[in-house]
Design a protein around this motif. Structure first.
Motif, PDB file in Angstrom:
ATOM      1  N   GLN A 147      -5.575  -1.642  -6.072  1.00 51.00           N
ATOM      2  CA  GLN A 147      -4.560  -0.586  -6.135  1.00 51.00           C
ATOM      3  C   GLN A 147      -4.065  -0.392  -7.565  1.00 51.00           C
ATOM      4  OE1 GLN A 147      -1.419  -0.753  -3.097  1.00 51.00           O
ATOM      5  NE2 GLN A 147      -2.643  -2.206  -1.938  1.00 51.00           N
ATOM      6  N   ARG A 150      -6.752   1.371  -9.639  1.00 54.63           N
ATOM      7  CA  ARG A 150      -6.796   2.808  -9.340  1.00 54.63           C
ATOM      8  C   ARG A 150      -5.636   3.531 -10.007  1.00 54.63           C
ATOM      9  NH1 ARG A 150      -7.951   2.670  -2.782  1.00 54.63           N
ATOM     10  NH2 ARG A 150     -10.169   2.120  -2.868  1.00 54.63           N
ATOM     11  N   SER A 201       1.537  11.140  -4.733  1.00 55.55           N
ATOM     12  CA  SER A 201       0.519  10.095  -4.662  1.00 55.55           C
ATOM     13  C   SER A 201       1.021   8.864  -3.924  1.00 55.55           C
ATOM     14  CB  SER A 201       0.045   9.699  -6.064  1.00 55.55           C
ATOM     15  OG  SER A 201       1.078   9.058  -6.798  1.00 55.55           O
ATOM     16  N   GLU A 205      -1.406   8.033  -0.991  1.00 55.38           N
ATOM     17  CA  GLU A 205      -2.237   6.833  -1.187  1.00 55.38           C
ATOM     18  C   GLU A 205      -2.056   5.877  -0.020  1.00 55.38           C
ATOM     19  OE1 GLU A 205      -4.396   5.683  -3.405  1.00 55.38           O
ATOM     20  OE2 GLU A 205      -4.319   7.139  -5.042  1.00 55.38           O
ATOM     21  N   ARG A 210      -7.032   9.751  -1.608  1.00 59.17           N
ATOM     22  CA  ARG A 210      -7.174   9.471  -3.034  1.00 59.17           C
ATOM     23  C   ARG A 210      -6.985  10.729  -3.871  1.00 59.17           C
ATOM     24  NH1 ARG A 210     -10.446   5.330  -4.232  1.00 59.17           N
ATOM     25  NH2 ARG A 210      -9.782   5.758  -6.372  1.00 59.17           N
TER      26      ARG A 210
END
Length: 283
Positions: A147, A150, A201, A205, A210
């Motif tokens: 995580q 990303r 997000s 998420e 994504r």
């Protein structure tokens, strides 16, 4: 005690107009701020990462302000032989374009960097918001390091995109009249769109949605995203606005993601009006 996650009910049919969706987007920001007003402890909790990032950004912008005359003179070296009046105006335009581009870059990346630094803070806030609306979806089964990786990748990519736009706006800032009227408006629209993507997000998420799919859903709801994002951008450029409104913007983006972006078919039909943080479906 956490409530079980209950997805929002299907909204009534009816296609909202683009103008109405712009105002609906603003409404989500207002609802997020209203939610924070009723939960002051969460607001104070959300200020911590924003204050840390703000200190770094203000230091950079103040340093740039002290160097702006030298930078403006450097980029307008071609005007050294011009008359004093023309040379002065060229440097004023250059200084305005440089600092305006830096401010655009700062506002656009502030959210991404703050979300990166304060991920545990804003994840907790988003969960609280979702629980107040019927329950939060379960946390995705993704290792923490993945995580974080990303998030860093998304932040770096946004930084590259923001820098590209900042350079383009800097160049366009030299255009007479257009550079001082049209360019700031376009910059606000671009900033708002990407702010909406970054702020939603957190909630998306958690649902396994994504970056690519997130922006695809924002494109399908562009007036809504721009309404929310531009309103947030305008609040963020007010002194201390980005810090004070950041928790409310996260709350509003969580409501937006939950009610309009989590399910694309519903996203095209739902109507939302500013309210007290309760149901957003409006017949």
């Amino acid at each position: 005690m956490s409530q079980p996650y209950v997805p929002p009910q299907a909204p009534p049919t009816g296609q909202p107009s683009g103008v109405k969706d712009l105002f609906n987007g603003v409404g989500y920001l207002l609802r997020g701020i209203a939610w924070m007003a009723r939960h002051p402890a969460q607001w104070l909790f959300g200020l911590i990462p924003a204050l840390i990032v703000l200190a770094v950004y203000v230091t950079g912008l103040v340093f740039l302000a002290f160097q702006i005359d030298d930078l403006a003179g450097w980029v307008t070296g071609f005007a050294d032989d011009w008359s004093e009046g023309a040379r002065t105006w060229a440097r004023v335009f250059a200084g305005t374009a440089i600092y305006g581009s830096a401010l655009f870059l700062a506002v656009l990346t502030f959210t991404a960097v703050t979300l990166l630094v304060g991920d545990p803070f804003y994840e907790a806030i988003a969960v609280r918001v979702e629980e107040s609306q019927g329950g939060a979806p379960p946390e995705p089964d993704v290792p923490l390091l993945v995580q974080i990786g990303r998030a860093i990748k998304d932040t770096a990519l946004l930084g590259v995109i923001a820098l590209t736009f900042a350079v383009a706006f800097f160049v366009c800032g030299f255009l007479p009249v257009v550079g001082q009227t049209v360019v700031p408006v376009v910059a606000a629209l671009v900033s708002g769109y990407f702010l909406a993507g970054e702020l939603t997000s957190v909630a998306l998420e958690r649902r396994g949605i994504r970056r690519t799919e997130r922006f695809a859903r924002l494109r399908a709801n562009r007036p809504l995203a721009i309404g929310f994002g531009v309103a947030t951008f305008l609040v963020f450029i007010v002194p201390l606005g980005a810090v004070l409104a950041m928790p409310g913007a996260v709350a509003g983006a969580t409501l937006l993601a939950r009610e309009r972006l989590a399910d694309p078919p519903r996203a095209k039909e739902a109507l939302v009006t500013p309210g007290d943080g309760g149901s957003a479906w409006n017949g």
